[in-house]
Design a protein around this motif. Structure first.
Motif, PDB file in Angstrom:
ATOM      1  N   LEU A 189      -8.338  38.011   5.536  1.00 21.28           N
ATOM      2  CA  LEU A 189      -7.697  36.795   6.055  1.00 21.28           C
ATOM      3  C   LEU A 189      -6.262  37.098   6.464  1.00 21.28           C
ATOM      4  O   LEU A 189      -5.540  37.815   5.779  1.00 21.28           O
ATOM      5  N   LEU A 315     -11.543  31.422  -5.365  1.00 22.39           N
ATOM      6  CA  LEU A 315     -11.420  32.236  -4.160  1.00 22.39           C
ATOM      7  C   LEU A 315     -10.704  33.549  -4.471  1.00 22.39           C
ATOM      8  O   LEU A 315     -11.113  34.625  -4.007  1.00 22.39           O
ATOM      9  N   TRP A 408      -5.601  30.732  -0.282  1.00 21.57           N
ATOM     10  CA  TRP A 408      -6.064  29.353  -0.150  1.00 21.57           C
ATOM     11  C   TRP A 408      -5.529  28.725   1.142  1.00 21.57           C
ATOM     12  O   TRP A 408      -6.237  27.972   1.827  1.00 21.57           O
ATOM     13  N   VAL A 411      -7.680  29.807   4.083  1.00 24.18           N
ATOM     14  CA  VAL A 411      -8.957  29.104   4.210  1.00 24.18           C
ATOM     15  C   VAL A 411      -8.723  27.687   4.780  1.00 24.18           C
ATOM     16  O   VAL A 411      -9.436  27.251   5.699  1.00 24.18           O
ATOM     17  N   THR A 416      -8.841  33.490  10.519  1.00 27.43           N
ATOM     18  CA  THR A 416      -9.834  34.532  10.249  1.00 27.43           C
ATOM     19  C   THR A 416      -9.198  35.877  10.399  1.00 27.43           C
ATOM     20  O   THR A 416      -8.103  36.012  10.933  1.00 27.43           O
TER      21      THR A 416
END
Length: 416
Positions: A189, A315, A408, A411, A416
């Motif tokens: 990420l 996560l 977090w 997301v 991406t």
């Protein structure tokens, strides 16, 4: 009286030195050598009677150069169009034997390997790899290599000591450019907003974990265990019936750190934690190690959240678990290649430790050669034996929370 003791001590030292440097063939080895010569003579006479034509040149060469004891010659079939899987494996084995032999020859410690003087270095490597990679007895290897059982014992442990001397050369903590190449992203990420604010997700230098190697208890402790009920022997195994193998593994599956201790010595990564705190230069800027629950949480070692967890903590834990599987695969490969580690029938701690370190050094050698072996991952064995939560310092808690926030945010922002 003191002078006599000195003389006796000096005499024993001379005898030990002579045994290491000059070991003549024993009566058993002479019998094996004689049996081998008789068998070869009978075989050659039988071939001369059955085949009027001279044998092919390849067969003559095989008679002159005996095939590798670990891979006996098989009947030849029609010539295949390409190398078979077995031929490729034999070629890889020969390459490994040659590479390890060259490592031993180039090492600074050039003391001759113990054992019979007529045994070549390549056959010494092949014999030792056979004992490490197969669950075979000294007796079966004795028949295969036509050596006396006691001699094989000396050869094998001498080989392990020589390979163990290469530990610092083959199991190295990366520094400089080597450390930069070993780094991998903690997560794929990308947090652009966080980077603009001067924050970034750390990169992973390696994965910290451990596994256990079962060993045979010393004679005295075996006697104590034998008197206990079978259920208790199974449920409450003696702590010294295994070795703890602590490892730090890179993303390529190479071991960067290796520590072997008794089963009763549960360190939990504390020595490594102190070493990293005392030597900050060992960790490149913006890097970290990852480990499972039970290891100390510091600014250099990130561990998962324990107890009640929310989505953000979950996560973070999943992200760390993906890296921990790299260590699982490396441990699986180590035990799949060196099957003797499934149970070391050695009641001496120092010798058992030497064998385990030898396997770890050779694991890195094979990875460097590109000969990786896939084995079953054994996550349960890599998890720290003590299921309790590890120690946490304030700096480590702050860094873990900051990284969890960044993940977090990634997301929620849909990046991406």
């Amino acid at each position: 009286m003191d002078v006599r003791q000195y003389v006796v001590s000096a005499g024993r030292a001379v005898l030990d030195m002579m045994e290491r440097e000059w070991q003549p063939l024993s009566a058993a080895e002479l019998d094996l050598r004689l049996d081998q010569a008789v068998e070869e003579a009978l075989e050659s006479e039988l071939l001369a009677e059955l085949e009027p034509q001279p044998p092919p040149a390849v067969y003559v060469q095989l008679l002159q150069e005996k095939p590798s004891p670990a891979h006996p010659a098989r009947p030849t079939a029609a010539a295949p169009t390409g190398p078979t899987g077995e031929q490729q494996q034999e070629a890889a084995d020969r390459e490994a034997v040659q590479y390890i032999s060259e490592l031993l020859q180039s090492s600074k410690s050039m003391a001759r390997l113990a054992g019979r003087a007529r045994l070549s270095l390549s056959h010494t490597v092949l014999l030792s790899l056979s004992l490490l990679s197969e669950r075979v007895s000294y007796r079966s290897v004795s028949r295969r290599f036509r050596l006396e059982k006691g001699n094989i014992h000396r050869i094998f442990f001498s080989f392990c000591e020589r390979i163990g001397a290469l530990r610092e050369q083959q199991i190295r903590w990366p520094v400089g450019e080597e450390a930069a190449e070993a780094l991998s992203p903690l997560s794929s990420l990308v947090v652009k907003s966080a980077q603009d604010e001067g924050r970034s997700i750390p990169r992973v230098l390696g994965v910290l974990g451990q596994t256990q190697i079962p060993i045979r208890l010393p004679v005295g402790k075996q006697d104590l265990e034998s008197g206990r009920p079978a259920e208790k022997r199974t449920k409450e195994a003696h702590p010294d019936c295994w070795l703890n193998l602590e490892l730090v593994c890179s993303r390529r599956g190479q071991f960067l750190h290796c520590r072997v201790s008794k089963g009763s010595d549960v360190d939990g990564g504390r020595r490594l934690r102190d070493r990293l705190k005392q030597n900050p230069a060992l960790m490149p800027p913006g890097s970290c190690l990852v480990a499972r629950t039970g290891y100390p949480l510091t600014a250099q070692i990130l561990t998962p959240y324990a107890g009640g967890r929310g989505p953000k903590q979950e996560l973070f834990n999943q992200t760390l678990e993906e890296h921990c599987r790299v260590l699982d695969r490396a441990v699986g490969s180590l035990k799949a290649r060196f099957k003797r580690l499934t149970y070391l029938d050695i009641g001496n701690y120092d010798r058992a430790r030497t064998v385990v370190l030898t396997a770890c050094v050779l694991h890195n050698v094979f990875v460097k050669m590109g000969q990786e072996l896939q084995g079953e991952s054994e996550t349960e064995e890599v998890v720290l034996a003590a299921a309790e939560d590890g120690e946490e310092d304030e700096e480590g808690v702050r860094r873990r929370d900051a990284v969890a926030d960044l993940l977090w945010t990634s997301v929620n922002s849909g990046s991406t």
